[in-house]
Design an enzyme around this catalytic site. Structure first.
Site, short mmCIF file in Angstrom:
data_model
loop_
_atom_site.label_atom_id
_atom_site.label_comp_id
_atom_site.label_asym_id
_atom_site.label_seq_id
_atom_site.Cartn_x
_atom_site.Cartn_y
_atom_site.Cartn_z
N LYS A 192 0.90 -1.09 -0.08
CA LYS A 192 0.06 0.09 0.12
C LYS A 192 0.81 1.38 -0.02
O LYS A 192 0.68 2.13 -0.98
CB LYS A 192 -0.87 -0.17 1.28
CG LYS A 192 -1.89 1.12 1.27
CD LYS A 192 -2.83 0.97 2.52
CE LYS A 192 -3.52 2.34 2.79
NZ LYS A 192 -4.18 2.48 4.13
N GLU A 198 11.05 -4.51 3.94
CA GLU A 198 11.04 -5.89 3.42
C GLU A 198 10.47 -6.06 2.10
O GLU A 198 11.20 -6.73 1.54
CB GLU A 198 10.07 -6.76 4.42
CG GLU A 198 10.47 -6.70 5.73
CD GLU A 198 9.79 -5.74 6.75
OE1 GLU A 198 9.58 -4.70 6.31
OE2 GLU A 198 9.58 -5.85 7.91
N GLY A 246 -4.48 -1.91 5.16
CA GLY A 246 -3.64 -3.16 4.68
C GLY A 246 -4.31 -4.35 5.02
O GLY A 246 -4.42 -5.44 4.35
N ARG A 247 -4.79 -4.39 6.52
CA ARG A 247 -5.33 -5.61 7.01
C ARG A 247 -6.67 -5.92 6.61
O ARG A 247 -7.48 -6.95 7.11
CB ARG A 247 -5.29 -5.82 8.48
CG ARG A 247 -5.57 -4.60 9.16
CD ARG A 247 -5.16 -4.53 10.60
NE ARG A 247 -5.64 -3.30 11.40
CZ ARG A 247 -4.83 -2.12 11.34
NH1 ARG A 247 -3.98 -2.03 10.59
NH2 ARG A 247 -5.52 -1.06 12.13
N GLU A 332 -3.51 -5.52 15.38
CA GLU A 332 -3.19 -4.40 14.85
C GLU A 332 -4.33 -3.23 15.09
O GLU A 332 -4.15 -2.21 15.20
CB GLU A 332 -2.78 -4.49 13.44
CG GLU A 332 -1.35 -3.80 13.23
CD GLU A 332 -0.89 -3.93 11.64
OE1 GLU A 332 -1.60 -3.66 10.73
OE2 GLU A 332 0.38 -4.10 11.46
N HIS A 363 -2.67 -31.79 20.35
CA HIS A 363 -1.49 -32.64 20.86
C HIS A 363 -0.48 -31.51 21.13
O HIS A 363 0.98 -31.83 20.96
CB HIS A 363 -0.99 -33.40 19.55
CG HIS A 363 -2.45 -34.39 19.41
ND1 HIS A 363 -2.34 -35.47 20.11
CD2 HIS A 363 -3.16 -34.27 18.64
CE1 HIS A 363 -3.38 -36.14 19.65
NE2 HIS A 363 -4.03 -35.29 18.75
N LYS A 472 10.66 0.27 13.49
CA LYS A 472 11.11 0.74 11.92
C LYS A 472 11.92 1.79 11.85
O LYS A 472 13.16 1.50 11.37
CB LYS A 472 9.94 0.92 11.19
CG LYS A 472 8.98 -0.15 10.66
CD LYS A 472 7.97 0.38 9.76
CE LYS A 472 6.72 -0.39 9.78
NZ LYS A 472 5.63 0.05 8.78
O1 F6P Z 1 4.14 -2.01 9.49
C1 F6P Z 1 2.55 -2.56 9.58
C2 F6P Z 1 2.12 -2.46 8.06
O2 F6P Z 1 2.13 -1.13 7.95
C3 F6P Z 1 0.95 -3.08 7.96
O3 F6P Z 1 -0.35 -2.43 8.66
C4 F6P Z 1 0.68 -3.45 6.64
O4 F6P Z 1 -0.19 -4.56 6.33
C5 F6P Z 1 2.03 -3.85 6.37
O5 F6P Z 1 2.92 -2.84 7.21
C6 F6P Z 1 2.44 -3.70 4.97
O6 F6P Z 1 2.63 -2.50 4.49
P1 F6P Z 1 2.42 -1.94 3.10
O7 F6P Z 1 1.53 -2.58 2.31
O8 F6P Z 1 2.41 -0.53 2.86
O9 F6P Z 1 3.78 -2.57 2.40
#
Ligand code: F6P
Length: 507
Positions: A192, A198, A246-247, A332, A363, A472
């Site tokens: 987003k 990452e 995002g979620r 979140e 288990h 971060k």
């Molecule tokens: O760090 C948390 C977050 O912002 C989440 O809320 C989100 O789903 C994820 O990182 C990935 O964000 P993006 O889609 O902006 O890469």
């Protein structure tokens, strides 16, 4: 509403019910008659919550007082319910057109047009020699598609193999890439913000592996960055928008790999199932509203009995990732200590969410759930019909689901203290008629709306996540010292400095 007022309303009922056993509560036939609700393919049973009629009435009054139904109307209408970022949260507009308000209708139209573009891109890919698609994204740009792919695996057309790269872990990237042929691989970079470390790292690894951006696709609310950072042709960049968290986003083009795997028709069915739940939540009265009942049960467990953890056990292997998905959705969204207006919340908010797939978990951690010192409320999720399953395993799986629910609630006495089961662990049972795209969509939408109900009762914002930012920022500031560019002395925190020295000595 201030915390003490909320507690004033609930605690007298909690005290009255403190010594009541679930096993005794459920002997009341009137209670059983009103303990279940059905919305389309989803049945919910609340009989084993530690609630009686008066407590339910108090919770419904609380919801009324807190304006839950008005808040739901605002959500669908595109009112900026995400106040810290001054944005609406219009994930419902991705699946249906529910409001006469211009903003909400425009959002729905944008979503539809984008979905058409996504369908076209997927058709073109299907007509190409591409055999593998890598979803590059993390958090909401990963967990929803990953879960959906497993949940709907019986609907997979088999046209593509789908892979996921989320973590900033070069081992993961190397492992995925070594299974792939660059000539037959496409990748979709889902972010987003297009500012997630990452995803940028994995996106670069993919770009290098593919040799060019020709088979790179992107989904982002910052489409221009996809072009700037990876040279992706705008034709292959699908927008998402500030008004989708995002979620809450798997219903958008974030679901690219879902649609690629199960086909656009099944993707639409997923949205239709969510829309069915939306329609219900928007119109059903308080008492018969499944999301309100589910959210109120969560508030009750958290604030009346102070349970600070909640487990989700999915009795279907295809839903094994549901707890991981719900962890982000719920923690979140509800892991907040201040209200929308910035004042402290004076009661407990979102619990720790965890869980796994039954019967596997029986288990591993179920011992603790049955006999540990702390009771943990549960959601138990099952699927009634599984036409593709090995048939002789359905009855054992279902018996185990029913048995666990009974054992958690009723416990068992024994003269040997090691064999005593205290019971009285509250649970809600959620049953899908079948794991169709519609039923799965309805289930996830139920959880989204339940989260919104809880957040409204607590007065918190379920759509921001400022808590993830500090770590971060520190990571970015530490990177030069980790890379060796700066000496560890440049780091202020003494423990981090010590650890850096240790890492340097060992690398
Ligand atoms: O760090 C948390 C977050 O912002 C989440 O809320 C989100 O789903 C994820 O990182 C990935 O964000 P993006 O889609 O902006 O890469």
């Amino acid at each position: 509403m201030k915390g003490p007022q909320l507690l004033d309303r609930l605690i007298p009922h909690a005290i009255r019910l403190a010594d009541q056993r679930i096993a005794d509560l459920v002997t009341d036939p009137r209670r059983l008659a009103v303990s279940s609700l059905r919305v389309g393919p989803l049945y919910a049973n609340f009989a084993r919550q530690r609630l009686d009629a008066d407590a339910v009435a108090a919770l419904l009054e609380l919801a009324q007082e807190r304006g839950v139904q008005n808040a739901i109307a605002d959500l669908f209408d595109g009112v900026p319910v995400n106040r810290s970022e001054n944005r609406p949260a219009l994930h419902t507009a991705l699946r249906g057109c529910f409001s006469e308000r211009e903003g909400a209708r425009a959002a729905h139209q944008l979503a539809q047009a984008t979905r058409e573009r996504m369908g076209k891109l997927i058709s073109e890919l299907a007509a190409s020699n591409v055999t593998d698609i890598v979803n590059v994204g993390i958090g909401g740009s990963d967990l929803g598609p990953r879960l959906a792919l497993e949940a709907l695996r019986d609907h997979d057309t088999g046209r593509f193999r789908i892979h996921f790269l989320s973590n900033a872990d070069g081992n993961a990237a190397a492992y995925v890439l070594r299974q792939l042929d660059p000539q037959r691989t496409a990748a979709v970079i889902v972010s987003k913000s297009f500012g997630t470390q990452e995803t940028a790292l994995n996106g670069r690894a993919l770009l290098q592996f593919l040799g060019s951006g020709e088979r790179l696709y992107a989904v982002s609310a910052k489409p221009e960055l996809a072009q700037q950072q990876f040279g992706i042709d705008p034709v292959r960049v699908l927008p998402m928008w500030d008004w989708v968290g995002g979620r809450y986003s798997l219903w958008s083009s974030v679901g690219f790999v879902i649609a690629a795997a199960v086909g656009m028709g099944n993707f639409e069915r997923l949205l239709q199932g969510a829309a069915l739940m939306d329609e219900h939540v928007r119109h059903a009265p308080l008492r018969g509203n499944l999301a309100i009942r589910h959210g109120l049960a969560a508030v009750w467990n958290r604030n009346a009995f102070s349970y600070d953890s909640h487990a989700v056990l999915a009795y279907d292997d295809r839903l094994a990732r549901l707890p991981a998905y719900l962890q982000q959705l719920m923690m979140e969204s509800l892991g907040k200590s201040v209200r929308q207006d910035g004042t402290p919340v004076e009661v407990g908010t979102g619990p720790v969410i965890w869980g796994g797939a039954g019967t596997d978990v029986q288990h591993s951690f179920c011992q603790s759930l049955h006999q540990g010192t702390d009771a943990v409320p549960l959601d138990l999720v099952g699927v009634v019909r599984a036409p593709n399953a090995v048939s002789e395993q359905r009855a054992p799986l279902f018996s185990n689901l029913l048995a666990q629910a009974e054992a958690f609630a009723n416990g068992a006495s024994n003269s040997d203290p090691h064999k005593v089961y205290p019971g009285n662990r509250p649970s809600t049972l959620l049953l899908l008629d079948e794991l169709t795209p519609e039923a799965f969509g309805a289930l996830l939408a139920l959880y989204e709306h339940s989260v919104f109900v809880q957040a409204t009762i607590w007065g918190i914002n379920p759509f921001d996540q400022w808590g993830v930012e500090l770590g971060k920022r520190i990571a970015v500031s530490l990177q030069p010292a980790v890379e060796g560019a700066n000496p560890p002395e440049s780091v202020v925190d003494p423990v981090t400095r010590m650890l850096l020295e240790e890492i340097r000595a060992r690398s």
